[in-house]
Design a protein around this motif. Structure first.
Motif, PDB file in Angstrom:
ATOM      1  N   GLY A 135      16.186  40.673  -7.656  1.00  0.00           N
ATOM      2  CA  GLY A 135      16.384  41.702  -8.650  1.00  0.00           C
ATOM      3  C   GLY A 135      16.877  42.935  -7.962  1.00  0.00           C
ATOM      4  O   GLY A 135      17.067  42.934  -6.748  1.00  0.00           O
ATOM      5  N   ASP A 147      17.143  47.392 -17.397  1.00  0.00           N
ATOM      6  CA  ASP A 147      16.096  46.967 -16.491  1.00  0.00           C
ATOM      7  C   ASP A 147      14.854  47.817 -16.669  1.00  0.00           C
ATOM      8  O   ASP A 147      13.732  47.340 -16.619  1.00  0.00           O
ATOM      9  CB  ASP A 147      16.608  47.123 -15.068  1.00  0.00           C
ATOM     10  CG  ASP A 147      16.264  45.922 -14.243  1.00  0.00           C
ATOM     11  OD1 ASP A 147      16.528  45.964 -13.067  1.00  0.00           O
ATOM     12  OD2 ASP A 147      15.715  44.963 -14.800  1.00  0.00           O
ATOM     13  N   ARG A 581      17.975  41.340 -15.028  1.00  0.00           N
ATOM     14  CA  ARG A 581      18.376  42.122 -13.844  1.00  0.00           C
ATOM     15  C   ARG A 581      19.886  42.063 -13.712  1.00  0.00           C
ATOM     16  O   ARG A 581      20.520  41.186 -14.317  1.00  0.00           O
ATOM     17  CB  ARG A 581      17.701  41.561 -12.593  1.00  0.00           C
ATOM     18  CG  ARG A 581      18.094  40.116 -12.311  1.00  0.00           C
ATOM     19  CD  ARG A 581      17.499  39.612 -11.004  1.00  0.00           C
ATOM     20  NE  ARG A 581      17.660  38.183 -10.876  1.00  0.00           N
ATOM     21  CZ  ARG A 581      18.723  37.582 -10.352  1.00  0.00           C
ATOM     22  NH1 ARG A 581      19.764  38.285  -9.949  1.00  0.00           N
ATOM     23  NH2 ARG A 581      18.771  36.258 -10.253  1.00  0.00           N
TER      24      ARG A 581
END
Ligand code: HEM
Length: 701
Positions: A135, A147, A581
């Motif tokens: 990520g 995110d 992500r």
């Protein structure tokens, strides 16, 4: 010398033994003895041995703590996965090792099955792994807006730099492990690290599985992804004007041919990145997070909201989706549930074939004892799918193979058809506009849903009364249907049961009836393939002595036939996700929260992915043939991961069983072997249902 050593060691050893065994009496006895012995021994020797023992004990304790933490990490992982409450003991055991757990190969693979080798099995463990493996934090990229909004923070599993087959469980903000180890990473600049095994950046550098992520530094901008036209509203107008919705699958195929393996599409209020290659799908799948999200079918959602109906799993997201989904999985996805409903599906499939045989014998022409009739089987297949769904969901037969099936069922089938056909044109409009739009399109859509709900409501009421009437003293052991099981379990409210059962009903008829049309057509126009599958079916049926599960297991070509049919004619032409992500696809940066669609129609017909894609070849999915191919993410008709089709097991078995009994009973032929034209109406279907010639086999097996 020997005696000196023995004497000096004896007392501490005994003390240790007593401590371990908890024998206090003996402990105090040996304390007394020790005082005697120490009086006669050199205290320096004794201290040195005691220190040794102390060291040993510490080592042993550390090893035990490590083992305990390993187990605690696994338990915590499964607790989180199945949404069980956390356990203080596990947290303490993890804390004891500072939140670091190195899992050995097998355990690591359990929690991190990186690249699914097989794409066709439902595995609760795999599907609900819910772990993120990389990520922004790991790649060093900045968190994107999407995110930050995501509240999921699953355990992180990182590949170690210095061990091939070992994973490090870290838990910087992990709600499972409850340990903050942020400081462990914060001091490290990445390149020069005193503790490389703890360095997040170092771990990422050697991640072998995310080829595309590795090139993240060099990735091109999102805006550089080729698109089909930048004005969404103009594109939508063009789609409406040219009636292009029904050719959406062809439009996608053509766009890939023109623009390459990734492109962007803007349609009304929606924008998406479209991909098709398995390596990109793999990357998308790995970034779907704990609560994967699909594109919302806004007209469906607006219907529920305006009518004040609850939403089922299809329309829900986040933890609410997950809670319902876990309960549904128990009733329709896990193998014990398949064992329960398989005989019901088999009964319906056998009845269907008997009824069709009677009709072919009555209405067809006869030659040398063989009866032949050419017909469009689609209305019968819709009835079959509805009968099968009702039998599994409500535990009751509704008599659709009788000479006069009920109007109620015909109304339901037509309502589903209207609902599906009116969805795509409404899909790209914002909800507020939908509501204001009192146009006939919206009204048709909403009333179609009303009819579906009222059908489900009547069935649910009936099943409820039947269940209530069951004598509690001598409980009926027969399967009460998925509805009955959900009611018995009592974990979902009646309102949620209704919402989910209605979705299962709406999603369970056309989705199986249509692929069955395609499968019969392909078997009929490929007589050699048909003979191969039939030979396997007959031999397996004979060996299974009437056990449908055994019969299916012994005829893998049936499964291959379904996979091959769905490769060429995927019911849903895309699977969509919003990555949690930032990811890199085809070397383009794709921010978290972007709608990414895997386009199944172009995928299934791509010569880059399948050899001789135009051939209908069920054996290409056999274990041997598949092993040599490029791996997973090629058979995605049911979606993937924890959000994959919840009706998959019902659908697969229902279709396989029907094909099995049809192949045992009839030979199939078609007059023309030309390609079938297809249209998209939320599901992909034939423009004109194919007419199939059914000839009875002289000796039914
Ligand atoms: C050949 C038959 C079928 C195909 C190809 C199919 C395909 C799909 C696909 C592609 C999805 C989305 C999965 C994802 O996003 O990863 C889906 C979801 C779903 N399907 Fe099916 N389906 C079929 C049959 C059925 C049947 C028989 C039922 C009901 C008994 C059903 C009920 C559902 C439901 C409720 C969802 C939403 C699941 C969720 O979001 O958790 N489907 N299906």
């Amino acid at each position: 010398m020997e005696s000196v050593v023995k004497r000096s060691l004896l007392a501490p050893m005994k003390t240790l033994q007593c401590c371990v065994s908890g024998d206090k009496q003996q402990a105090s006895r040996s304390q007394g003895q020790r005082s005697k012995v120490t009086r006669v021994q050199d205290p320096r020797v004794l201290r040195s041995y005691e220190a040794e023992l102390q060291k040993e004990r510490k080592l042993r304790e550390a090893m035990n703590a490590k083992k305990n933490a390993e187990r605690a990490a696994m338990r915590a992982h499964f607790r989180r996965k199945y949404q069980l409450s956390q356990n203080a003991k596990d947290s303490a055991q993890l804390r004891a090792v500072g939140g670091k757990v190195f899992l050995s190969g097998d355990l690591a693979r359990m929690v991190r099955p990186d690249a699914p080798e097989k794409d066709d099995g439902f595995n609760l463990i795999r599907a609900f792994q819910g772990l993120k493996f990389s990520g922004p934090m790991f790649t060093g990229s900045k968190h994107s807006r999407a995110d930050k909004t995501t509240n999921e923070e699953p355990c992180r599993v990182i590949r170690r730099t210095d061990a091939q087959d070992t994973l490090l469980f870290s838990s910087s903000q992990c709600s499972v492990c409850e340990i903050s180890i942020g400081s462990m990473f914060s001091s490290c600049a990445g390149s020069v690290c005193a503790r490389p095994h703890l360095c997040v950046r170092a771990s990422v550098c050697v991640r072998p599985l995310h080829q595309s992520s590795r090139s993240a530094g060099a990735a091109r901008l999102f805006q550089e992804i080729p698109d089909t036209g930048s004005n969404g509203w103009m594109n939508l107008l063009r789609f409406w004007r040219d009636g292009r919705f029904s050719r959406m699958h062809k439009h996608m195929e053509e766009s890939f041919r023109r623009l390459g393996p990734i492109y962007r599409e803007h349609l009304g209020s929606q924008s998406s990145v479209n991909i098709m290659l398995p390596m990109d799908t793999g990357e998308l799948f790995r970034s779907e997070g704990l609560h994967p999200r699909r594109m919302t079918l806004q007209p469906w959602a607006t219907h529920r909201e305006t009518r004040r109906h609850s939403k089922g799993v299809f329309l829900k997201n986040g933890t609410e989706w997950r809670a319902d989904r876990l309960l549904l999985n128990r009733e329709v996805m896990v193998s014990s549930s398949v064992h329960r409903f398989l005989p019901l599906l088999d009964e319906v499939a056998q009845d269907f074939c008997r009824s069709l045989r009677r009709r072919v014998q009555a209405d067809g022409f006869e030659k040398a004892g063989q009866h032949t009739l050419t017909l469009d089987p689609s209305p019968d297949l819709f009835r079959f799918a509805l009968e099968a769904s009702c039998h599994v969901l409500y535990g009751e037969r509704i008599g659709l193979f009788s000479s006069c099936p009920s109007d109620e069922s015909e109304r339901f089938i037509s309502a589903v058809e209207r609902m599906l056909a009116t969805t795509p044109p409404l899909l790209y409009l914002p909800p507020r506009l939908l509501l204001r739009l009192r146009a006939s399109l919206w009204t048709t859509h909403a009333t179609a849903w009303d009819d579906i709900f009222s059908h489900a409501e009547q069935r649910i009421q009936r099943s409820y009364q039947r269940l209530q009437a069951r004598p509690s003293a001598a409980p009926d052991c027969s399967f009460p249907g998925v509805l009955g099981k959900l009611m018995e379990a009592g974990q979902l409210s009646l309102e949620l049961i209704r919402a989910n059962i209605t979705e299962l009903m709406a999603g369970g008829v056309d989705t199986t009836a249509v692929p069955l049309q395609f499968a019969l057509f392909e078997l009929a126009r490929n007589p050699d393939v048909q003979e191969c599958v039939r030979a396997q079916v007959l031999s397996s049926w004979q060996q299974a002595s009437g056990d449908p599960l055994k019969a299916l297991q012994g005829a893998p070509l049936l499964k291959g036939t379904i996979k091959e049919t769905l490769r060429l004619y995927p019911v849903g032409i895309t699977v969509q996700r919003y990555p949690v992500r930032d990811i890199v696809l085809q070397n383009y940066h794709v921010p978290a929260g972007t709608l990414v669609q895997v386009c199944l129609y172009p995928l299934g017909r791509s010569a880059e992915v399948f050899s001789r894609p135009e051939c209908f070849d069920p054996s290409r999915w056999s274990a041997d043939a598949d092993a040599g191919s490029a791996g997973g993410f090629r058979s995605l008709a049911f979606g993937f991961g924890s959000r994959q089709c919840v009706g998959r097991r019902i659908a697969e078995n229902e279709m396989q069983l029907l094909l099995m009994h049809i192949l045992r009973t009839f030979k199939l032929t078609v007059s023309s072997t030309e390609e079938l034209s297809t249209k998209y109406t939320l599901i992909l279907q034939p423009e004109c249902p194919p007419r199939i010639t059914f000839s009875t086999l002289t000796h039914q097996h």
